[in-house]
Scaffold this active site. Structure first.
Site, PDB file in Angstrom:
ATOM      1  N   ARG A 217     -11.577   0.573 -10.463  1.00 34.24           N
ATOM      2  CA  ARG A 217     -11.015  -0.998 -11.130  1.00 34.24           C
ATOM      3  C   ARG A 217     -11.556  -1.845 -10.225  1.00 34.24           C
ATOM      4  O   ARG A 217     -11.904  -2.051  -9.167  1.00 34.24           O
ATOM      5  CB  ARG A 217      -9.684  -0.487 -10.840  1.00 34.24           C
ATOM      6  CG  ARG A 217      -8.915  -1.576 -11.682  1.00 34.24           C
ATOM      7  CD  ARG A 217      -7.292  -1.055 -11.897  1.00 34.24           C
ATOM      8  NE  ARG A 217      -6.534  -2.063 -12.584  1.00 34.24           N
ATOM      9  CZ  ARG A 217      -5.818  -2.732 -11.861  1.00 34.24           C
ATOM     10  NH1 ARG A 217      -5.462  -2.549 -10.626  1.00 34.24           N
ATOM     11  NH2 ARG A 217      -5.055  -3.834 -12.491  1.00 34.24           N
TER      12      ARG A 217
ATOM     13  N   LYS B  58      -4.184   9.480  -2.763  1.00 36.31           N
ATOM     14  CA  LYS B  58      -4.909   9.291  -3.981  1.00 36.31           C
ATOM     15  C   LYS B  58      -5.617  10.327  -4.380  1.00 36.31           C
ATOM     16  O   LYS B  58      -6.541  10.718  -3.298  1.00 36.31           O
ATOM     17  CB  LYS B  58      -5.453   7.955  -3.872  1.00 36.31           C
ATOM     18  CG  LYS B  58      -6.212   7.658  -5.218  1.00 36.31           C
ATOM     19  CD  LYS B  58      -6.726   6.258  -5.435  1.00 36.31           C
ATOM     20  CE  LYS B  58      -7.714   6.061  -6.565  1.00 36.31           C
ATOM     21  NZ  LYS B  58      -8.156   4.671  -6.595  1.00 36.31           N
TER      22      LYS B  58
ATOM     23  N   ARG C 200       1.602  -3.525  -4.705  1.00 29.40           N
ATOM     24  CA  ARG C 200       1.525  -2.708  -3.495  1.00 29.40           C
ATOM     25  C   ARG C 200       2.813  -2.649  -2.868  1.00 29.40           C
ATOM     26  O   ARG C 200       3.808  -3.496  -3.027  1.00 29.40           O
ATOM     27  CB  ARG C 200       0.493  -3.586  -2.531  1.00 29.40           C
ATOM     28  CG  ARG C 200       0.924  -4.965  -2.104  1.00 29.40           C
ATOM     29  CD  ARG C 200      -0.040  -5.612  -1.272  1.00 29.40           C
ATOM     30  NE  ARG C 200       0.224  -6.727  -1.032  1.00 29.40           N
ATOM     31  CZ  ARG C 200       0.964  -7.313  -0.006  1.00 29.40           C
ATOM     32  NH1 ARG C 200       1.462  -6.278   1.065  1.00 29.40           N
ATOM     33  NH2 ARG C 200       1.108  -8.340   0.349  1.00 29.40           N
TER      34      ARG C 200
END
Length: 321
Positions: free
Chosen positions: A120, A185, A318
């Site tokens: 992204r 992640k 975030r």
């Protein structure tokens, strides 16, 4: 001859002489030696046993088109055009090329490695050979761009469904397009719009990257995970995972095309890694507590002034520190 053919012969874990390998592959023993060196440089753990030959010490997870198709519901394989590659610049870019060339069926590309993988906002997506899953699909929607609200979240739910069916516990989703496990992640989704093919018909490229065997990631500045790290007792097959994800995406896209995003909201919400956490909207001045998504897929932050929606194309989130 490519190193993949050599690895397939060594895949039984037995010792094979250079002469035997050369005969089976129809090349010289010098060519075998060169391919052994290349395979080792690409990460294969091959032992050279003096006077006997070569032995593959560690398991190598090769991509297998037939294995991918075995994971897809009966009859559905006729709807897609599956390409499995050793190397490509980007699986998204290859899908675009296939669409331009007039591909029949839904183009799906899986690659062993990418030389120019993208994430992204134009970030580089690390794509080492033989370790992870790099998969892209060309999807077509009717009704114009307005029907695509929430699509990246729908794809996240599809990937999570596929992983959970394969036995992966505690799969989380981070708005708008990341797949998470408790320690970091696991993967991400890149959705690219290709414009209208004709009035109201929109072409979308959905790229999915997933860490499978990866044990190190130099230069990555955030916590990350892989299936091998999270579930070391499982012998993960990238082909099986790829097939399961393709099948789950077909299911999700069919439902999304019929009824829209609303029925996916609860499935996404219960996996939300931001829920209840103190958040800041990077690029903006919004700060508050994560409250999940609304009916259009916007993320909601509860601030002192009430709920504030954040759109994926505007700013990202975030955790506040």
């Amino acid at each position: 001859m490519k190193s993949k053919a050599l690895i397939e012969l060594l895949g039984d874990g037995q010792v094979h002489s250079g002469a035997a390998l050369a005969e089976k592959l129809g090349v010289s023993r010098t060519a075998i030696w060169k391919q052994i060196r290349r395979a080792m440089e690409e990460g294969a753990d091959i032992a050279t046993i003096r006077g006997r030959g070569y032995q593959l010490v560690s398991r190598v997870d090769l991509l297998d088109r037939a294995r991918v198709l075995r994971e897809i519901a009966a009859g559905r394989e006729q709807e897609l055009s599956l390409t499995v590659l050793d190397e490509v610049d980007s699986t998204n870019a290859e899908v675009i090329r296939q669409i331009t060339a007039g591909s029949k069926g839904v183009p799906v590309v899986i690659a062993d490695c990418q030389t120019s993988g993208r994430g992204r906002r134009g970030r580089v997506w690390q794509s080492p050979r033989g370790e992870n899953l790099y998969l892209s699909m060309g999807l077509t929607f009717h009704g114009g761009f307005s029907v695509l609200d929430g699509l990246s979240l729908v794809l996240g739910v599809a990937v999570a469904n596929a992983l959970e069916r394969l036995g992966v516990p505690e799969v989380g989703l981070k708005w708008p397009n990341d797949i998470f496990l408790p320690d970091g992640k696991l993967g991400g989704i890149l959705v690219e719009l290709q414009g209208e093919l004709e009035e109201g018909v929109v072409q979308v490229i959905a790229g999915i990257g997933l860490n499978v065997h990866m044990s190190r990631a130099d230069g990555v500045d955030q916590p990350w995970s892989s299936l091998a790290r999270a579930c070391p007792q499982v012998e993960w097959s990238r082909s099986q995972i790829g097939g399961a994800i393709i099948d789950a995406v077909f299911d999700a896209v069919a439902l999304f095309s019929d009824i829209g995003f609303a029925d996916f909201r609860e499935s996404w919400q219960r996996r939300d890694v931001f829920m209840g956490k103190s958040l800041k909207a990077r690029g903006g001045d919004v700060e508050g507590v994560g409250c999940g998504i609304d009916d259009a897929g916007n993320y909601q932050i509860r601030t002192e002034n009430g709920l504030v929606p954040v759109r994926a194309g505007e700013i990202s989130l975030r955790v506040a520190k």
